[in-house]
Design an enzyme around this catalytic site. Structure first.
Site, PDB file in Angstrom:
ATOM      1  CB  ILE A 190     -19.387 -57.663  31.680  1.00 38.48           C
ATOM      2  CG1 ILE A 190     -18.492 -57.915  32.911  1.00 38.48           C
ATOM      3  CG2 ILE A 190     -18.710 -56.834  30.681  1.00 38.48           C
ATOM      4  CD1 ILE A 190     -17.116 -58.972  31.974  1.00 38.48           C
ATOM      5  CG  ASP A 191     -25.298 -60.226  31.610  1.00 40.73           C
ATOM      6  OD1 ASP A 191     -25.187 -59.129  32.096  1.00 40.73           O
ATOM      7  OD2 ASP A 191     -25.441 -60.475  30.458  1.00 40.73           O
ATOM      8  CE  LYS A 192     -22.210 -66.419  39.108  1.00 42.38           C
ATOM      9  NZ  LYS A 192     -23.329 -67.360  39.415  1.00 42.38           N
ATOM     10  CB  THR A 245     -20.732 -62.188  30.207  1.00 46.14           C
ATOM     11  OG1 THR A 245     -21.707 -62.199  29.808  1.00 46.14           O
ATOM     12  CG2 THR A 245     -19.643 -61.670  29.206  1.00 46.14           C
ATOM     13  NE  ARG A 286     -26.835 -63.487  28.190  1.00 48.95           N
ATOM     14  CZ  ARG A 286     -27.582 -63.828  29.334  1.00 48.95           C
ATOM     15  NH1 ARG A 286     -27.080 -62.764  30.458  1.00 48.95           N
ATOM     16  NH2 ARG A 286     -27.914 -64.940  29.837  1.00 48.95           N
TER      17      ARG A 286
END
Length: 306
Positions: free
Chosen positions: A137-139, A141, A238
């Protein structure tokens, strides 16, 4: 080492060498490909060329992408919010602001550094930089992430992701008001042709991407959503929300600058379900959003930012 040999055709005619190489190797950064071209790892008709070389129909191109040099990853005593752990898997609640795994130029303070301190028996399938990491998962998020402690567990979890049998639900606040109460976004995602650091809905070198959404609350200029992933492409929620005109609030890459006061996108991995690699039992975990996310919801419910 990745190798490619190809004879350019009419679709390649006139393309810059670095752009053509980026299309062939979408997982490589544009800067690394440009450096490799300069070093002679990309040859046209047996000769070294500049990154600005324009392709011609009939050019014989050979590319050799060397494997990156091995890097050492250190363990670090960083606190972890462990939701579940046994001999095969770990489920963690990743905070917003933490990168999942090291990369050149960012080798410390990641989830992997913390995991290596916590336990030394992570799956080695993804190499030294991403031990145990099955998905990311993104930084910016927050939320639930599953990690494999054994190679067998890694194979099982990766297969479940590929077969779309995992259960992954995100909570998000997006710009604008969605008229429909629920829906499905079925739009392929690939690298943005104009900005290699971004993803986009595109037909070129894209992969199937499906997001199911449900409206939880409406706040005038913003909407609170639940999004269930059927696929798991990079930045999928996103990109998809921006594509339908409702970018995630606080998203610096795909959203507007004027947004809600939150440090990073208002996106949280709230539910994670998978079949245990050993017991065969389906396990489902839930995690409430972090405090700043909940505070935003409270302010929106009070009529702020409307």
């Amino acid at each position: 080492m990745a190798c490619l040999r190809k004879v350019a055709d009419q679709t390649d005619e006139g393309k810059r060498m670095d752009k053509w190489a980026a299309e062939q190797f979408p997982d490589e950064s544009r800067s690394r490909l440009q450096q490799l071209i300069k070093e002679g790892h990309v040859l046209v008709n047996g000769d070294k060329v500049k990154i600005s070389y324009r392709m011609k129909n009939g050019d014989e191109i050979s590319v050799s992408i060397p494997a990156p040099e091995p890097l050492d990853v250190v363990s670090e005593n960083i606190p972890l919010d462990i939701v579940y752990e046994d001999d095969s898997v770990i489920v963690v609640n990743k905070p917003r602001g933490m990168v999942v795994h090291p990369a050149p130029g960012h080798m410390t303070n990641t989830l992997v550094n913390a995991l290596l301190y916590h336990c030394h028996d992570l799956s080695g399938i993804n190499g030294v930089l991403r031990p145990g990491i099955v998905h990311r998962i993104d930084k910016d998020t927050s939320g639930l992430l599953m990690v494999a402690k054994t190679d067998a567990a890694h194979h099982s979890l990766a297969a479940q992701l590929k077969d779309k049998t995992t259960h992954r639900v995100y909570l998000t606040i997006v710009h604008g008001t969605l008229d429909e109460d629920s829906g499905t976004i079925d739009a392929p995602i690939g690298r943005d042709e104009k900005d290699r650091k971004k993803m986009a809905v595109t037909k070129n070198h894209s992969k199937s991407a499906i997001t199911h959404f449900e409206v939880l609350e409406r706040f005038g200029k913003y909407t609170y959503l639940s999004c269930r992933l059927e696929t798991g492409r990079t930045h999928q929620i996103r990109v998809h929300m921006a594509y339908i005109g409702h970018p995630v609030a606080g998203d610096p890459k795909y959203g507007p600058r004027k947004t809600l006061p939150i440090d990073g996108q208002a996106l949280h991995a709230a539910e994670l379900g998978f079949t245990h690699p050993v017991t065969g039992k389906f396990m489902n975990f839930k995690m409430d959003p972090p405090t700043d996310f909940e505070n935003l919801l409270g302010m929106l419910r009070q009529g702020n930012f409307s």
